[in-house]
Design a protein around this motif. Sequence first.
Motif, PDB file in Angstrom:
ATOM      1  N   SER A 691       0.830  -1.203   0.000  1.00  0.00           N
ATOM      2  CA  SER A 691       0.000   0.000   0.000  1.00  0.00           C
ATOM      3  C   SER A 691       0.866   1.255   0.000  1.00  0.00           C
ATOM      4  N   GLU A 692       0.234   2.338  -0.441  1.00  0.00           N
ATOM      5  CA  GLU A 692       0.924   3.628  -0.580  1.00  0.00           C
ATOM      6  C   GLU A 692       1.677   4.019   0.695  1.00  0.00           C
ATOM      7  N   GLU A 693       0.955   3.984   1.815  1.00  0.00           N
ATOM      8  CA  GLU A 693       1.516   4.510   3.058  1.00  0.00           C
ATOM      9  C   GLU A 693       2.695   3.669   3.553  1.00  0.00           C
ATOM     10  N   ALA A 694       2.815   2.450   3.060  1.00  0.00           N
ATOM     11  CA  ALA A 694       3.857   1.567   3.588  1.00  0.00           C
ATOM     12  C   ALA A 694       5.174   1.699   2.837  1.00  0.00           C
ATOM     13  N   GLN A 695       5.212   2.571   1.832  1.00  0.00           N
ATOM     14  CA  GLN A 695       6.408   2.625   0.990  1.00  0.00           C
ATOM     15  C   GLN A 695       7.655   3.038   1.762  1.00  0.00           C
ATOM     16  N   LYS A 696       7.479   3.965   2.715  1.00  0.00           N
ATOM     17  CA  LYS A 696       8.632   4.402   3.486  1.00  0.00           C
ATOM     18  C   LYS A 696       9.175   3.260   4.342  1.00  0.00           C
ATOM     19  N   VAL A 697       8.259   2.516   4.909  1.00  0.00           N
ATOM     20  CA  VAL A 697       8.660   1.381   5.732  1.00  0.00           C
ATOM     21  C   VAL A 697       9.391   0.354   4.875  1.00  0.00           C
ATOM     22  N   ARG A 698       8.878   0.120   3.684  1.00  0.00           N
ATOM     23  CA  ARG A 698       9.515  -0.834   2.783  1.00  0.00           C
ATOM     24  C   ARG A 698      10.947  -0.400   2.453  1.00  0.00           C
TER      25      ARG A 698
END
Length: 715
Positions: A691-698
């Motif tokens: 998901s969009e919001e998880a990109q930083k975590v990824r």
Amino acid sequence: MPDRNSPDPARILSQSLGALSGVGPRVQSRLQKLGLETIEDALYHLPHRYEDRRQLKTIRQLTDGSHEVFKGTVLASGEVRTKRTSRRIFEVIVGDDSGTISLKWFRYRKSWLEKRFFIGQTAIFIGDVKRFGVTREVHHPDSELIEGSDSIELLIRKDPVSFGRIVPVYSLTEGISQKQMRTIWFALIRDYAEYLSATTPENIRKKYNLLDRYTAIRQIHWPDYHADLKELEEGRNIARKSLVFDEFFYLEVGLGLKRAGVQLEQGTAMPCEHRYTLPLSKMLPFKLTAAQRRVLGEIKDDMALPSPMNRLLQGDVGSGKTIVALMAALIAIENKFQVAVVAPTEILAEQHFRTFAPWLERLGLTCCLLQGSTNQSEKKKIYAQIAAGEINLVAGTHAILQEGVEFQRLGLGIIDEQHRFGVRQRSILKTKGSHPDILVMTATPIPRTLSMTLYGDLSVSVIDELPPGRKPVTTTIIHQRNRAKAHELILKQMELGRQSYVIYPLVEESEKSDLQAATKAAEYFSALFPEKQVGLVHGKMKTTVREAVMSDFRDGKVSLLVSTTVVEVGVDVPNATLMVIEHADRFGLAQLHQLRGRVGRGAEQSYCLLIPSENYSDDAAKRLNVMLKTEDGFKIAEADLEIRGPGDFLGTRQAGLPDFRVANLTRDLSILETARKEAFDYVDQTNRLHSEEAQKVRQELICRWGSRLELASVG
Ligand code: ADP
Ligand code: MG
């Protein structure tokens, strides 16, 4: 200075420390000795304690028995002799308006002290204040010179980094002073901490009142004026907890992803056809225990599913993992797949081969042994047979993982004694087939929470029952002066036609002398028992020679086997009833347990004699006592964890897990559990970080653990 136009914090954080003001090549190479290469390393080099310099006490105000920071001017300085022992010491008397105190050095470089503390020099001193009769002393104080004799208020104004606050104390390396360190780190935090942006998602942080990484790092290095010093010292402050959570969160997101990814991988369904498994269970001279049957059921269910199995089989030494592995192998073979069994040592690989080969032969199946010492032409032949699918099961060492080895259809990879391998070996084995099932076996019991961390992506099966008829091993500690007792027992076992082991430790520094001790012992016993065969094996021996001795022992021709720790894992000789461990204090608990597990495998009463060195440590005494108290591998593991602490216990580096920078596995277990739960939920809720919001975590995840957790395969 940081390049504030640069959009890439990761690049800035990975700059070398030479980029910092105050860090030239010399300082940089000294910091490297602390393992610090990059800006980020340095940000995570946390203070190991603090000094309260919010106020400075006058000398009169100092409290006996506490760690104090005070200012004083040198009144006298020089070498003196102690009255009682007439030993040379260096003494400096310092004073302020309120009184005087004596500083003493017992080990010192005279010229350095003389130059540093001439009369009239003012300095800040740091150390434990002790009272001896009427005088007060500080031994080996730290010191920081200051110019002139400024009032404390003036000091604070002139040097706000060092005074008027809680000051961090860092671990040092030769050639860098505490003050220098503090100055560099102050600038470091001021200029670079803000680049530590990516962090645990905000909603999760909020839920547990955690700080973001930037704030947490800043507060740990430079606590607020009113921070709770005790909390800080004990690591109970929220800043540290936040960093620990952050570390665990990313680890567990990685494991959660891996687990989810593995579940989604397309493997092969291998239902149990009973074609070979049923005949084998009829041929076996014993019935499987209830625990073995239960575990086998779990493995069967896993193998029947179309997704690849990733299972850890835990079972104490002697619990009968091998036969379970063989059954699993037969299921794969029934489904027209090949099986690889990888063991950490040649002795173990050979033993597996010897166990498997006769059964497979009787079932009309083929197997071979592949190890480093297999000669080149033999290897070529085996490679070809494996590639052509003519071989059903290959047993061997890491030689199986070598590049040249290609299977026609690998369906199941079995790794024995997993703790000797890393995560990497597991993933290499996987590449030898197309998503083969993986079964890893270990006799090293791991307390449950830790096994979740370490093998978070594996399902776990436990054989918690020993085959029937096993008698507990009688364990005794025998001190050097009573060693004749050990000889009596060896003799008695020989007369009964049983076999014994005598084990010597092999620690690197003293490798030679241990080898000598083992060799001498073998000669000694040969002379003592002339009618009996005494064998000697050690790691420096040629494999062929060692193997010859081992097989003579297995066949009962050798009655007494003197050995360095090469027999540690897995060796199975039921007629062996006595285990003598020399210098038992030098072995770890896991090793002692493994060694003792070599006996007590048949129906006869077995013995384990622990013979410690003349002098041994308190920890060693604790270990030996644990051995007397219990034979339960899980209890021993827990005691081991307590004595050693988890870092050592897990050997995280060896297991392929990163060392934690802040977290401590014993102390922070409850944070780990919370982080794990949140991380797994997060992986679910974000559609495995798509998901969009998880990109930083990824991004952050790849940046932190990347290849070490094999995330590449998750994509
Ligand atoms: P480990 O779990 O330490 O690898 P092994 O598989 O080597 O243990 O088994 C230890 C011994 O127990 C072997 O000699 C094996 O043949 C025997 N064994 C295994 N299962 C049973 C059983 N159900 N009943 C009796 N003996 C068994
Ligand atoms: Mg085994």
